[in-house]
Design an enzyme around this catalytic site. Structure first.
Site, PDB file in Angstrom:
ATOM      1  N   SER A 124       0.798  -1.208   0.000  1.00  0.00           N
ATOM      2  CA  SER A 124       0.000   0.000   0.000  1.00  0.00           C
ATOM      3  C   SER A 124       0.842   1.274   0.000  1.00  0.00           C
ATOM      4  O   SER A 124       1.674   1.446  -0.865  1.00  0.00           O
ATOM      5  CB  SER A 124      -0.914  -0.062   1.231  1.00  0.00           C
ATOM      6  N   LYS A 177       4.070   2.094  -2.406  1.00  0.00           N
ATOM      7  CA  LYS A 177       4.472   3.320  -3.129  1.00  0.00           C
ATOM      8  C   LYS A 177       5.911   3.649  -2.725  1.00  0.00           C
ATOM      9  O   LYS A 177       6.760   4.001  -3.537  1.00  0.00           O
ATOM     10  CB  LYS A 177       3.566   4.508  -2.745  1.00  0.00           C
ATOM     11  N   TRP A 203     -10.098  -0.023  -4.888  1.00  0.00           N
ATOM     12  CA  TRP A 203      -9.592   1.328  -4.594  1.00  0.00           C
ATOM     13  C   TRP A 203      -8.195   1.536  -5.193  1.00  0.00           C
ATOM     14  O   TRP A 203      -7.842   2.619  -5.640  1.00  0.00           O
ATOM     15  CB  TRP A 203      -9.559   1.493  -3.075  1.00  0.00           C
ATOM     16  N   HIS A 240      -7.591  -5.875   0.469  1.00  0.00           N
ATOM     17  CA  HIS A 240      -6.370  -5.079   0.570  1.00  0.00           C
ATOM     18  C   HIS A 240      -5.542  -5.545   1.780  1.00  0.00           C
ATOM     19  O   HIS A 240      -5.934  -5.336   2.925  1.00  0.00           O
ATOM     20  CB  HIS A 240      -6.787  -3.619   0.751  1.00  0.00           C
TER      21      HIS A 240
HETATM   22  C1  GCU Z   1      -5.541   4.618   1.761  1.00  0.00           C
HETATM   23  C2  GCU Z   1      -4.986   5.446   0.615  1.00  0.00           C
HETATM   24  C3  GCU Z   1      -4.161   4.588  -0.346  1.00  0.00           C
HETATM   25  C4  GCU Z   1      -3.130   3.810   0.411  1.00  0.00           C
HETATM   26  C5  GCU Z   1      -3.787   3.028   1.525  1.00  0.00           C
HETATM   27  C6  GCU Z   1      -2.824   2.289   2.452  1.00  0.00           C
HETATM   28  O1  GCU Z   1      -6.518   3.755   1.301  1.00  0.00           O
HETATM   29  O2  GCU Z   1      -6.063   6.068  -0.033  1.00  0.00           O
HETATM   30  O3  GCU Z   1      -3.544   5.399  -1.317  1.00  0.00           O
HETATM   31  O4  GCU Z   1      -2.410   2.973  -0.466  1.00  0.00           O
HETATM   32  O5  GCU Z   1      -4.508   3.917   2.370  1.00  0.00           O
HETATM   33  O6  GCU Z   1      -1.683   2.668   2.583  1.00  0.00           O
HETATM   34  O7  GCU Z   1      -3.302   1.359   3.113  1.00  0.00           O
END
Ligand code: GCU
Length: 427
Positions: free
Chosen positions: A265, A269, A356, A406
């Site tokens: 997540s 990134k 998402w 997720h």
């Molecule tokens: C949120 C956010 C995402 C991110 C995620 C996470 O959902 O919008 O961009 O990747 O958190 O880090 O769990």
């Protein structure tokens, strides 16, 4: 006037479910989250190989020497901010046990001091290395969200001295031990001849809007000659991964040429940005990194640039916000971030119930990174058809979409272990 006309055509196309035949405008309705594939508006991606003089990159050398630095700089300037140079990292082994986990592992707990002038800025790194393996071992390196003690139920792991995600009002206690162990299959990794290295991302910056005030963007600003607003939290976490790599280069039991950087997540990134910024990372793994990670920004599906900049403005530089309502004006898209990893092995993973993060946008990003891998004679995914769930595909770039939500699961890790073993020829 032009915008009004565009909006009218867009409105008509969307009302009649004609998203796919709609003219390729640079922008979608940025205030609306779309989770319907038929409403995705056609978009045009920047051509990763097209250079500023209009010619196309033809050789790996041109990519490495001209186009790659140019594109990397665009990501620094527009999205993640400056990636400061390294600092000399000192370290102290706080604890080690050559007979940990019932004889399976060597455990080390090492404190890295990031400011040569004092001991106040530090990160605590936890390593488990397979015990019965001769020579330096390959490792996975990933930051954790909730503290080192949460990755495994091992009473010898020091509890984090920081406040931890998500509330930042609480500290780890004995009851936190192993609470995130489903995300860290330590024994499975060890039994495959690899080690695992982790640190809590809060050690570099707490993940909250004011986190920069106490994190390294403030405490190291003079040393790094970088002001807090010249980079974002993702940059700080990624830079932290590079400093852990500095330590791994000094640890004779780790094969620093075989470090797979990974993350889930927002930490996915982070892993991608670390992999793009620091070519010492031998494999890069993005687990459901979504918007601002592997997912294409121009594809109107799931989280948008505007949404992420609104919810998490401190992750990125302020210039990123100028694209909120005009994503098409971004000089890059995320397939180019993936291309910055080339020719190193890259794994992109999605989950079916994590719309998402836009699984298809993550897949397509990997598809469009392939031309750069081809310059090195490396095959990318080898297809532009999205695979079925639980059917990993790929060559030098690999991809899967698994069933479920997720998260990072045992299934994900099984694929990463297999991939690392194949890429590195581990028996
Ligand atoms: C949120 C956010 C995402 C991110 C995620 C996470 O959902 O919008 O961009 O990747 O958190 O880090 O769990």
């Amino acid at each position: 006037m032009i915008t009004k006309k565009k909006n009218l055509i867009r409105f008509i196309c969307l009302s009649f479910g004609l998203g796919t035949i709609m003219p390729a405008f640079s922008q979608f309705p940025s205030d609306t989250i779309n989770l319907n594939e038929s409403r995705v508006i056609p978009y045009t991606l920047p051509d990763v190989l097209r250079m500023t003089d209009g010619t196309r990159v033809k050789t790996a050398g041109q990519w490495m020497n001209v186009q790659r630095p140019f594109i990397y700089h665009l990501f620094e300037e527009n999205i993640y901010g400056r990636f400061p140079p390294a600092v000399p990292v000192r370290y102290r082994v706080r604890e080690s046990d050559r007979d940990a986990l019932g004889g399976l592992a060597i455990r080390k707990q090492v404190r890295l001091f990031l400011n040569p002038g004092d001991t106040t800025v530090f990160a605590d790194v936890l390593l488990y290395l397979p015990k019965n393996k001769k020579g330096p071992v390959p490792v996975f390196l990933g930051l954790n969200f909730n503290g080192n003690a949460t990755i495994i139920n091992d009473p010898s792991v020091f509890l984090s001295e920081r406040l931890v995600f998500p509330q930042y009002r609480i500290r780890n206690t004995d009851s936190s031990r192993g609470t995130k162990s489903s995300r860290w299959p330590v024994k499975e990794i060890l039994s495959n001849g690899m080690g695992i290295v982790t640190a809590c991302y809060s050690d570099f910056e707490e993940d909250r809007p004011e986190g920069w005030r106490t994190g390294i963007r403030t405490t190291l600003q003079d040393l790094l000659k970088t002001k807090p607003d010249e980079w974002g939290a993702i940059g700080a976490w990624a830079w932290g991964l590079s400093r852990i790599m500095d330590y791994l280069e000094k640890d004779k039991e780790v094969n620093a040429g075989k470090v797979a950087v990974m993350g889930l997540s927002r930490l996915g990134k982070t892993a991608l940005w670390a992999g793009a910024s620091d070519t010492r990372f031998g494999i890069v793994i993005s687990n459901e990194s979504g918007e601002g990670g592997a997912a294409l920004a121009r594809r109107w599906y799931g989280e948008t640039v505007k949404k992420i900049n609104t919810s998490f403005p401190y992750w990125f530089v302020s210039k990123y916000k100028t694209y909120n309502d005009e994503v098409g004006a971004l000089p890059v898209d995320q397939h180019e971030l993936l291309a910055l990893i080339a020719p190193r092995p890259l794994y992109v993973a999605s989950a079916e119930n994590d719309q998402w993060s836009d699984p298809k946008g993550e897949f397509l990003s990997a598809v469009h990174a392939a031309p750069v891998y081809a310059l090195f004679g490396k095959q990318g995914l080898g297809t532009d058809i999205m695979p079925a769930v639980n059917h990993p595909i790929g060559h030098r770039i690999a991809y899967h979409i698994r069933t479920g939500i997720h998260d990072i699961t045992f299934y994900d890790w099984e694929q990463y272990i297999k991939f690392a073993k194949e890429q590195w020829g581990i028996k």
